[in-house]
Write a protein that holds these residues in place. Structure first.
Motif, PDB file in Angstrom:
ATOM      1  N   GLY A 270     -10.035   3.938 -11.562  1.00 28.59           N
ATOM      2  CA  GLY A 270      -9.223   4.585 -12.575  1.00 28.59           C
ATOM      3  C   GLY A 270      -8.281   5.637 -12.039  1.00 28.59           C
ATOM      4  O   GLY A 270      -7.399   6.102 -12.766  1.00 28.59           O
ATOM      5  N   SER A 271      -8.456   6.073 -10.802  1.00 31.13           N
ATOM      6  CA  SER A 271      -7.559   7.062 -10.226  1.00 31.13           C
ATOM      7  C   SER A 271      -6.237   6.405  -9.858  1.00 31.13           C
ATOM      8  O   SER A 271      -6.087   5.183  -9.876  1.00 31.13           O
ATOM      9  CB  SER A 271      -8.189   7.700  -8.990  1.00 31.13           C
ATOM     10  OG  SER A 271      -8.427   6.716  -7.991  1.00 31.13           O
ATOM     11  N   VAL A 272      -5.240   7.232  -9.544  1.00 28.42           N
ATOM     12  CA  VAL A 272      -3.897   6.756  -9.226  1.00 28.42           C
ATOM     13  C   VAL A 272      -3.524   7.218  -7.831  1.00 28.42           C
ATOM     14  O   VAL A 272      -3.682   8.400  -7.491  1.00 28.42           O
ATOM     15  CB  VAL A 272      -2.866   7.269 -10.251  1.00 28.42           C
ATOM     16  CG1 VAL A 272      -1.444   6.977  -9.803  1.00 28.42           C
ATOM     17  CG2 VAL A 272      -3.115   6.637 -11.605  1.00 28.42           C
ATOM     18  N   PHE A 273      -3.074   6.236  -7.018  1.00 26.69           N
ATOM     19  CA  PHE A 273      -2.532   6.554  -5.702  1.00 26.69           C
ATOM     20  C   PHE A 273      -1.031   6.750  -5.852  1.00 26.69           C
ATOM     21  O   PHE A 273      -0.311   5.857  -6.289  1.00 26.69           O
ATOM     22  CB  PHE A 273      -2.830   5.429  -4.717  1.00 26.69           C
ATOM     23  CG  PHE A 273      -2.124   5.583  -3.398  1.00 26.69           C
ATOM     24  CD1 PHE A 273      -2.554   6.527  -2.469  1.00 26.69           C
ATOM     25  CD2 PHE A 273      -1.021   4.805  -3.095  1.00 26.69           C
ATOM     26  CE1 PHE A 273      -1.898   6.675  -1.255  1.00 26.69           C
ATOM     27  CE2 PHE A 273      -0.355   4.957  -1.887  1.00 26.69           C
ATOM     28  CZ  PHE A 273      -0.799   5.896  -0.968  1.00 26.69           C
ATOM     29  N   LEU A 274      -0.546   7.957  -5.537  1.00 26.87           N
ATOM     30  CA  LEU A 274       0.861   8.300  -5.715  1.00 26.87           C
ATOM     31  C   LEU A 274       1.375   8.943  -4.432  1.00 26.87           C
ATOM     32  O   LEU A 274       1.053  10.099  -4.127  1.00 26.87           O
ATOM     33  CB  LEU A 274       1.022   9.258  -6.900  1.00 26.87           C
ATOM     34  CG  LEU A 274       2.425   9.427  -7.463  1.00 26.87           C
ATOM     35  CD1 LEU A 274       2.947   8.119  -8.033  1.00 26.87           C
ATOM     36  CD2 LEU A 274       2.447  10.494  -8.539  1.00 26.87           C
ATOM     37  N   PRO A 275       2.153   8.214  -3.643  1.00 27.36           N
ATOM     38  CA  PRO A 275       2.653   8.776  -2.387  1.00 27.36           C
ATOM     39  C   PRO A 275       3.552   9.989  -2.631  1.00 27.36           C
ATOM     40  O   PRO A 275       4.077  10.197  -3.718  1.00 27.36           O
ATOM     41  CB  PRO A 275       3.429   7.613  -1.767  1.00 27.36           C
ATOM     42  CG  PRO A 275       2.957   6.383  -2.469  1.00 27.36           C
ATOM     43  CD  PRO A 275       2.563   6.820  -3.846  1.00 27.36           C
TER      44      PRO A 275
ATOM     45  N   VAL B 243      -5.873  15.352 -12.623  1.00 25.01           N
ATOM     46  CA  VAL B 243      -6.228  16.366 -11.636  1.00 25.01           C
ATOM     47  C   VAL B 243      -5.922  15.822 -10.246  1.00 25.01           C
ATOM     48  O   VAL B 243      -6.311  14.688  -9.911  1.00 25.01           O
ATOM     49  CB  VAL B 243      -7.723  16.742 -11.738  1.00 25.01           C
ATOM     50  CG1 VAL B 243      -8.086  17.764 -10.670  1.00 25.01           C
ATOM     51  CG2 VAL B 243      -8.023  17.288 -13.125  1.00 25.01           C
ATOM     52  N   LYS B 244      -5.239  16.624  -9.469  1.00 24.97           N
ATOM     53  CA  LYS B 244      -4.891  16.230  -8.111  1.00 24.97           C
ATOM     54  C   LYS B 244      -6.065  16.551  -7.192  1.00 24.97           C
ATOM     55  O   LYS B 244      -6.353  17.718  -6.894  1.00 24.97           O
ATOM     56  CB  LYS B 244      -3.631  16.966  -7.659  1.00 24.97           C
ATOM     57  CG  LYS B 244      -3.066  16.472  -6.336  1.00 24.97           C
ATOM     58  CD  LYS B 244      -1.735  17.148  -6.032  1.00 24.97           C
ATOM     59  CE  LYS B 244      -1.107  16.573  -4.776  1.00 24.97           C
ATOM     60  NZ  LYS B 244       0.192  17.197  -4.487  1.00 24.97           N
ATOM     61  N   THR B 245      -6.767  15.514  -6.739  1.00 22.92           N
ATOM     62  CA  THR B 245      -7.944  15.692  -5.871  1.00 22.92           C
ATOM     63  C   THR B 245      -7.623  15.519  -4.400  1.00 22.92           C
ATOM     64  O   THR B 245      -8.442  15.885  -3.550  1.00 22.92           O
ATOM     65  CB  THR B 245      -9.035  14.692  -6.279  1.00 22.92           C
ATOM     66  OG1 THR B 245      -8.513  13.355  -6.181  1.00 22.92           O
ATOM     67  CG2 THR B 245      -9.481  14.942  -7.714  1.00 22.92           C
ATOM     68  N   ALA B 246      -6.494  14.911  -4.076  1.00 25.15           N
ATOM     69  CA  ALA B 246      -6.058  14.712  -2.691  1.00 25.15           C
ATOM     70  C   ALA B 246      -4.542  14.771  -2.692  1.00 25.15           C
ATOM     71  O   ALA B 246      -3.901  14.720  -3.755  1.00 25.15           O
ATOM     72  CB  ALA B 246      -6.570  13.375  -2.146  1.00 25.15           C
TER      73      ALA B 246
ATOM     74  N   PHE C 279      -4.635  11.192  -7.750  1.00 20.03           N
ATOM     75  CA  PHE C 279      -4.819  11.875  -9.023  1.00 20.03           C
ATOM     76  C   PHE C 279      -5.936  11.172  -9.796  1.00 20.03           C
ATOM     77  O   PHE C 279      -5.974   9.931  -9.852  1.00 20.03           O
ATOM     78  CB  PHE C 279      -3.528  11.835  -9.855  1.00 20.03           C
ATOM     79  CG  PHE C 279      -2.414  12.674  -9.288  1.00 20.03           C
ATOM     80  CD1 PHE C 279      -2.200  13.969  -9.721  1.00 20.03           C
ATOM     81  CD2 PHE C 279      -1.585  12.166  -8.300  1.00 20.03           C
ATOM     82  CE1 PHE C 279      -1.172  14.737  -9.214  1.00 20.03           C
ATOM     83  CE2 PHE C 279      -0.559  12.931  -7.782  1.00 20.03           C
ATOM     84  CZ  PHE C 279      -0.353  14.217  -8.221  1.00 20.03           C
ATOM     85  N   GLU C 280      -6.820  11.968 -10.363  1.00 21.04           N
ATOM     86  CA  GLU C 280      -7.934  11.435 -11.139  1.00 21.04           C
ATOM     87  C   GLU C 280      -7.838  11.912 -12.586  1.00 21.04           C
ATOM     88  O   GLU C 280      -7.512  13.072 -12.837  1.00 21.04           O
ATOM     89  CB  GLU C 280      -9.279  11.896 -10.551  1.00 21.04           C
ATOM     90  CG  GLU C 280      -9.587  11.309  -9.191  1.00 21.04           C
ATOM     91  CD  GLU C 280     -10.957  11.733  -8.709  1.00 21.04           C
ATOM     92  OE1 GLU C 280     -11.628  12.507  -9.438  1.00 21.04           O
ATOM     93  OE2 GLU C 280     -11.351  11.306  -7.609  1.00 21.04           O
ATOM     94  N   PRO C 281      -8.158  11.032 -13.559  1.00 15.98           N
ATOM     95  CA  PRO C 281      -8.160  11.452 -14.962  1.00 15.98           C
ATOM     96  C   PRO C 281      -9.464  12.161 -15.302  1.00 15.98           C
ATOM     97  O   PRO C 281     -10.544  11.745 -14.888  1.00 15.98           O
ATOM     98  CB  PRO C 281      -8.018  10.134 -15.726  1.00 15.98           C
ATOM     99  CG  PRO C 281      -8.648   9.118 -14.825  1.00 15.98           C
ATOM    100  CD  PRO C 281      -8.397   9.580 -13.410  1.00 15.98           C
TER     101      PRO C 281
ATOM    102  N   ALA D 282       0.819  -1.214   0.000  1.00 16.87           N
ATOM    103  CA  ALA D 282       0.000   0.000   0.000  1.00 16.87           C
ATOM    104  C   ALA D 282       0.848   1.256   0.000  1.00 16.87           C
ATOM    105  O   ALA D 282       0.305   2.353   0.024  1.00 16.87           O
ATOM    106  CB  ALA D 282      -0.928  -0.001   1.221  1.00 16.87           C
ATOM    107  N   ASN D 283       2.190   1.119  -0.046  1.00 20.96           N
ATOM    108  CA  ASN D 283       3.060   2.290   0.014  1.00 20.96           C
ATOM    109  C   ASN D 283       3.589   2.698  -1.350  1.00 20.96           C
ATOM    110  O   ASN D 283       4.272   3.710  -1.466  1.00 20.96           O
ATOM    111  CB  ASN D 283       4.245   2.003   0.942  1.00 20.96           C
ATOM    112  CG  ASN D 283       3.794   1.787   2.371  1.00 20.96           C
ATOM    113  OD1 ASN D 283       2.829   2.393   2.826  1.00 20.96           O
ATOM    114  ND2 ASN D 283       4.498   0.893   3.085  1.00 20.96           N
TER     115      ASN D 283
END
Length: 372
Positions: free
Chosen positions: A50-55, A326-329, A333-335, A41-42
Motif C-alpha cells: 500500500g505504500s508509494v515509491f516516489l523518486p 507519511v514520508k518514512t524514507a 510514503f506510507e498511508p 523501477a524509476n
C-alpha cells in the motif's frame, strides 16, 4: 484434373491446421522467455503493502512538501454554520419617507458595487399627491399671495402716515406681511420639493432596487450600503451551553484565516438553535457578500491533545477512511489512518494515527494518493 486439385487443397489445409497447433520455436539465441515485461523501477508506483515509491525527481515535479509533526494541547473546536450579515455600525439602508417617483441623483442612479461616501445624494423622490390635494394647495397658495399683496400695500400706506399712526400698528402690519411670506414659502416648497435620498454611511452599494421613473412606497428598501472590511458573522449553535464556553473563533476565507471577535449570544432560540454573533475585520472579507453562508470554527476553553496538520493533508483511502501520507524514507510514503477534530478551518487536530516527529505530506498529497 479436378480430383487432383481437390486433393492438393485438402493436403494444404491439413498442413495449416498442424502448423497452428504445433508450438512455434525461436531460433538459437533468440529466445525471449515466458516472463512478463518488468515494470520500470524509476517511476512512481504503488507497492504491494500500500505504500508509494516516489523518486526524488517525481517529488520535485509534483511539488511535494512535508512537515514534521508536533504534539500539543489544542483547544477543542466546534464547526458551526454561519451567515454573513451587515455590521449595523458600518452599514445602512436607504428608504424614502414618502411615496413618490424616483429621479436620478446628480451622478445618476448608483449601481451595485459602486463606492459612495456619507452624504452623497443617491436619488430623489418626487412626492406623489392626488390631483385634488395639489389643486387645494395651489388654491391656498393663491389666497396667501393675494393676502400678502394686500398686507404689503397696507404697510406702505401706514408708513406714509407714520406721523399720525401709532408705531404699534405699523409693526403689526409688518409682522403680518412677514408671516404671510413665510406661509407662501412653506406651501410653495411643499408643491415643488423633492426628497433627497442620502447615503447614511460610506461604503459600497450592496444592492439597488430602483430605476428611473419607478414609483416607490414609503419605507420601501431602495439601497443597501456595506463596508466590505467590517462585517458581522452570525452562527447557529444547537447546544445553548456553547454560548458560555466560547474562547475564540475563526473564519476560513480561501487560504486565509480571519480571526473573529465574539460579540455575544442571543437570549432567544431561532429554529431550535442559539444565534452567536461575531465581528470580523480585514481585507480578506472583501470576497464575502451579505447573506453568504460560511463555516465558523469556535474554539472552546476545553483542551484536547493532538497534532495539528493542514486540511490539505487529509485524503480518502479506497475503504473511505481518512488517511495522511507519511514520508518514512527519502522516496517512500506510507498511508496512515487517522481520526481528526476540527481546529480552525485551515488545520485539523489529529487525535490518533500519528506520533510526534512523523513527516506528513502537506502539498501534493492528492497526487500521491492517485499513484497506482
Amino acid at each position: 484434373m479436378k480430383r487432383a486439385i481437390t486433393n492438393h487443397l485438402a493436403g494444404l489445409g491439413v498442413v495449416l491446421a498442424l502448423a497452428a497447433v504445433w508450438p512455434a520455436q525461436a531460433g538459437e539465441g533468440h529466445d525471449h522467455g515466458d516472463a512478463p515485461a518488468a515494470p520500470s523501477a524509476n517511476g512512481p508506483q504503488r507497492q504491494p503493502d500500500g505504500s508509494v515509491f516516489l523518486p526524488k525527481p517525481a517529488q520535485r515535479q509534483l511539488g511535494v512538501r512535508t512537515m514534521v509533526t508536533e504534539e500539543a494541547e489544542l483547544p477543542r473546536s466546534v464547526e458551526l454554520n454561519g451567515k454573513v450579515l451587515m455590521d449595523p455600525n458600518a452599514g445602512g439602508k436607504v428608504q424614502p419617507l414618502n411615496a413618490g417617483r424616483i429621479e436620478p441623483g446628480p451622478r445618476g442612479l448608483p449601481s451595485p458595487g459602486q463606492v459612495v461616501r456619507k452624504g452623497d445624494v443617491l436619488a430623489y423622490v418626487v412626492p406623489s399627491a392626488a390631483p385634488i390635494e395639489r389643486s387645494n394647495q395651489s388654491a391656498q397658495l393663491a389666497e396667501l399671495r393675494a393676502a400678502k399683496s394686500l398686507a404689503d400695500k397696507r404697510v406702505a400706506r401706514l408708513k406714509e402716515l407714520a406721523d399720525t399712526v401709532p408705531r404699534k400698528d405699523i409693526e403689526a402690519a409688518e409682522s403680518e406681511a412677514a408671516s404671510l411670506g413665510e406661509r407662501i414659502a412653506a406651501v410653495g416648497g411643499g408643491l415643488a420639493t423633492r426628497e433627497a435620498l442620502v447615503a447614511p454611511v460610506s461604503g459600497v452599494i450592496a444592492s439597488a432596487h430602483v430605476v428611473a421613473g419607478q414609483v416607490v412606497d414609503a419605507r420601501e428598501l431602495l439601497f443597501e450600503i456595506v463596508d466590505p472590511g467590517r462585517l458581522r458573522i452570525e452562527a447557529l449553535a444547537f447546544d445553548p451551553a456553547l454560548g458560555a464556553d466560547v474562547g475564540s473563533a475563526t473564519l476560513a476565507v480561501g487560504n486565509q484565516r480571519v480571526p473573529l471577535v465574539f460579540v455575544g449570544a442571543a437570549r432567544s432560540l431561532r429554529e431550535q438553535a442559539l444565534p452567536l454573533g461575531f465581528r470580523a475585520q480585514g481585507a480578506a472579507l472583501n470576497g464575502l457578500a451579505v447573506g453568504q453562508p460560511v463555516r465558523v470554527f469556535v474554539q472552546t476553553r476545553q483542551k484536547v491533545k493532538g497534532i495539528p496538520v493542514p486540511v490539505a493533508s487529509l485524503m480518502k483511502s479506497p475503504a473511505n477512511q481518512t488517511v495522511v501520507w507519511v514520508k518514512t524514507a527519502p522516496e517512500r510514503f506510507e498511508p496512515r489512518t487517522v481520526t481528526t477534530e476540527p481546529l480552525d478551518g485551515l488545520n485539523v487536530a489529529v487525535t490518533s494515527g500519528l506520533k510526534a516527529g512523523d513527516r506528513v505530506a502537506t502539498q501534493g498529497a492528492t497526487l500521491i494518493n492517485q499513484v497506482r
